[in-house]
Write a protein that holds these residues in place. Structure first.
Motif, PDB file in Angstrom:
ATOM      1  N   SER A 106      -6.542  -7.069 -10.849  1.00  0.00           N
ATOM      2  CA  SER A 106      -7.111  -7.493  -9.570  1.00  0.00           C
ATOM      3  C   SER A 106      -8.261  -8.455  -9.827  1.00  0.00           C
ATOM      4  O   SER A 106      -8.888  -8.435 -10.897  1.00  0.00           O
ATOM      5  CB  SER A 106      -7.595  -6.296  -8.742  1.00  0.00           C
ATOM      6  N   VAL A 141      -4.873  -7.875  -5.327  1.00  0.00           N
ATOM      7  CA  VAL A 141      -4.042  -7.194  -6.323  1.00  0.00           C
ATOM      8  C   VAL A 141      -2.906  -8.112  -6.759  1.00  0.00           C
ATOM      9  O   VAL A 141      -2.196  -8.692  -5.923  1.00  0.00           O
ATOM     10  CB  VAL A 141      -3.476  -5.885  -5.766  1.00  0.00           C
ATOM     11  N   THR A 160       3.427   1.064  -6.750  1.00  0.00           N
ATOM     12  CA  THR A 160       2.086   1.344  -7.253  1.00  0.00           C
ATOM     13  C   THR A 160       1.128   0.206  -6.927  1.00  0.00           C
ATOM     14  O   THR A 160      -0.046   0.433  -6.601  1.00  0.00           O
ATOM     15  CB  THR A 160       2.128   1.577  -8.773  1.00  0.00           C
ATOM     16  N   GLN A 191      -2.212   0.697  -4.687  1.00  0.00           N
ATOM     17  CA  GLN A 191      -3.563   0.295  -5.080  1.00  0.00           C
ATOM     18  C   GLN A 191      -4.183  -0.599  -4.012  1.00  0.00           C
ATOM     19  O   GLN A 191      -5.360  -0.441  -3.656  1.00  0.00           O
ATOM     20  CB  GLN A 191      -3.539  -0.448  -6.411  1.00  0.00           C
ATOM     21  N   SER A 212      -5.181   1.525  -0.988  1.00  0.00           N
ATOM     22  CA  SER A 212      -6.284   2.454  -1.251  1.00  0.00           C
ATOM     23  C   SER A 212      -7.611   1.737  -1.434  1.00  0.00           C
ATOM     24  O   SER A 212      -8.671   2.310  -1.185  1.00  0.00           O
ATOM     25  CB  SER A 212      -5.972   3.306  -2.490  1.00  0.00           C
ATOM     26  N   THR A 213      -7.561   0.486  -1.880  1.00  0.00           N
ATOM     27  CA  THR A 213      -8.795  -0.271  -2.103  1.00  0.00           C
ATOM     28  C   THR A 213      -9.091  -1.241  -0.966  1.00  0.00           C
ATOM     29  O   THR A 213     -10.061  -2.006  -1.055  1.00  0.00           O
ATOM     30  CB  THR A 213      -8.701  -1.066  -3.425  1.00  0.00           C
TER      31      THR A 213
END
Length: 625
Positions: free
Chosen positions: A471, A476, A508, A512, A515-516
């Motif tokens: 990232s 990402v 995945t 990520q 979630s971020t």
């Protein structure tokens, strides 16, 4: 009926023709109350500016000398741009056909007056030495003369809105273009500091000016709204003031602590420390003003200060519909979430000449401040031997990149190594063994290639170290080993487990991002999942990834880009969008297929990633000559 198309690509092809710059307004005298005024210093001015009309008339003020004009000559094409020499003792005017007119100590270095142009010239800038200059056309095509080097253009891209102006960096080793929607395109050492391309503007952008440091710039709209980026401070605007005529250009003061705007009737508006030195407003003009340019003279008894110049042009009759509310004034926010640039390449080295071209691409990328470079696979011809020596030579080539270099495998360097049928390999080798050889050489560590490698999160524990994730400023990025067009489906022992791992890696990456609260996601693999031939549609092969990508993109709602190679057609589009439906499906999705093969091998994609821009990604083609 057809509906407007929307894309994450910042820019779409310019539809303006010569009429864009030819439709110069007839000017009526401007009421004195509407002209910005100030009291000039009683001492001799050291700063000045010129205004130029579409007929080639030049109006000097302050320290700007009266060096001649084209008034009364009856031009075949209107003046579209102007730039002074570094000494301030000369200037050039350029017509919309690229014809050049030089005055004072400005020398002639060439023109496009005898060429047939795709789009009209809309601006120009000079080099630091004054021994060369650039023209820019409405489609972003660049024309360089004298010691002006070519650093790239948007001439091969489809733009959302036309280019309306350009400015050179202080070193003369780069330049910027600005489009009427506020999209910015930066080349050479002209760094990206932000744009207005994602904003809904009251009126179109008509010009730009860089700061003296080159670490910022301003845009001005036809209503006088100002947009500031980098170290360019906001000193005021006319965005909320009714104007008799539209603003058509701007210039920065010598210190960079102020600026001037000029309207098409010659009215001047000054802000910050930019002193009012006179205007052409309130007098009848033979043709509307289309551009202004600033100059700084030597201070008597003192040292000679540097020249601050900007060449800008605009459509003098803006037609963009207004929106409610005042013009937006934008300033870049703090040091976090900074915009950055990356390089995107693929399908290289098919022939020795292609490999030489890629060396030039790498050398050019090394001159840019790229955060990283990604290669989306295929670094050799599918019919040549997949020899260790070839692999080692390519890795050594990749390792010359000053920016971290991330590579994901293509079919040519492993899956096609055992071909004995269509396009047989000259020295067939076991494809799985060759994939393991790639892993051992290119993916020995959880980091990128290049002179300055960066750490990567990989799927090594599952047996797929080539699948990587990282990232930058919250965005990402992930690579997936997905070789086109067939994904090695015939070898289920190899492809079955890898496809399971690929799907998990894709999920995945989005996990990520969610979630971020990532601003955006970019996925890179080799295959074109929408590729088909008259005898075979490969889309079913890629359904497992495409359906998951589509579902997660819809859930994510923020920008998602898929970068791939494979089918050798450079494009930036949205394959999920059906033009026959009334709404855009997955408007937050963009597909980028990178440049490929001999006719395109010297081109690469330079992407600007701005986490504070709602669209995040802007794409520009760069050409390594």
């Amino acid at each position: 009926m057809p509906r407007p198309r929307r894309s994450l690509l910042r820019a779409l092809v310019a539809t303006v023709g010569t009429a864009l710059v030819a439709a110069l307004p007839l000017v009526a005298p401007r009421p004195p109350a509407a002209v910005a005024a100030a009291t000039a210093s009683e001492s001799a001015p050291t700063a000045g500016y010129w205004l130029a009309g579409g007929d080639g008339s030049v109006y000097p003020f302050g320290a700007a000398g009266d060096l001649g004009s084209l008034q009364g000559t009856g031009l075949a094409h209107p003046v579209a741009g102007m730039t002074p020499t570094p000494s301030g003792d000369g200037y050039w005017l350029v017509g919309s056909d690229g014809g050049i007119f030089s005055f004072g100590d400005a020398a002639f270095y060439g023109s496009t007056g005898a060429l047939r142009l795709n789009q009209p010239i809309v601006g120009m800038a000079s080099t630091q030495s004054g021994k060369g200059y650039w023209f820019v056309a409405a489609d972003g095509g660049i024309f360089s003369f004298g010691d002006a080097a070519f650093y790239g253009s948007t001439g091969g891209l489809k733009l959302n809105k036309p280019i309306v102006g350009m400015a050179a960096s202080p070193t003369g080793q780069g330049y910027w273009f600005v489009a009427s929607d506020g999209g910015i395109f930066s080349f050479g050492d002209g760094s990206f500091y932000g744009s207005a391309g994602a904003l809904k503007l009251n009126k179109p952008i008509v010009g730009m000016a860089p700061t003296p440091t080159g670490k910022g710039y301003w845009f001005v709209a036809s209503d006088g709204g100002i947009f500031s980026f980098g170290d360019a401070a906001f000193y005021g605007s006319t965005g909320a003031t009714p104007l008799n005529r539209p603003i058509v250009g701007m210039a920065a003061s010598p210190s960079g602590k102020g600026y001037w705007f000029v309207a098409s009737d010659g009215g001047i508006f000054n802000f910050g420390d930019a002193a009012f030195l006179g205007s052409a407003g309130g007098r009848p003009l033979p043709a509307g003003v289309v551009v202004m340019s600033g100059v700084l003279r030597a201070v008597p008894g003192g040292s000679t200060a540097g020249t601050d110049t900007t060449a800008t042009t605009a459509d003098p009759s803006p037609t963009t519909a207004p929106i409610s509310g005042p013009t937006t004034t934008t300033t870049r926010r703090g040091p976090s979430d900074e915009a950055f640039q990356i390089g995107l390449v693929g399908d290289t080295g098919y022939t020795p000449s292609d490999s030489s071209r890629f060396d030039k691409v790498l050398a050019q990328m090394n001159r840019f401040p790229l955060a990283f470079v990604v290669h989306d696979g295929d670094f050799k011809n599918p019919t040549t031997a997949c020899a260790d020596a070839t692999f080692e030579a390519v890795k050594a080539q990749f390792d010359t990149s000053k920016a971290p270099f991330v590579y994901t495998p293509g079919d040519n360097e492993w899956m096609d190594c055992n071909n004995v049928a269509v396009n047989p390999n000259e020295s067939p080798m076991d494809s799985v063994e060759r994939l393991q050889a790639l892993r051992a050489l290119f993916f020995a560590q959880d980091q990128s290639l290049g002179v300055n490698p960066m750490p990567l999160t990989t799927q090594r524990q599952a047996g797929y170290p080539e699948n990587a994730r990282w990232s930058k400023e919250g965005v990402v990025f992930a690579t997936i080993n997905a070789p086109g067009p067939g994904d090695d489906i015939s070898n289920q022992d190899e492809s079955g487990p890898r496809r399971v791992a690929n799907l998990a890696w894709l999920q995945t990456a989005f996990d990520q991002a969610q979630s971020t609260d990532a601003p955006a996601v970019m996925i890179i693999w080799q295959a074109d999942p929408w590729f088909s031939t008259p005898g075979h549609d490969f889309s079913a092969t890629w359904k497992y990834l495409v359906e998951a990508l589509k579902e997660r993109t819809a859930e994510f709602k923020k920008p998602v880009v898929l970068v791939h190679g494979d089918s050798h057609i450079f494009r930036i589009d949205n394959p999920f969008d059906d033009p026959n439906t009334p709404t855009v499906e997955l408007p937050n999705f963009t597909r980028v297929e990178t440049h490929a093969l001999a006719g395109d091998a010297a081109n690469w994609v330079r992407a600007t990633v701005d986490p504070l821009d709602p669209l995040v990604f802007t794409f520009t083609t760069a050409h390594a000559s």
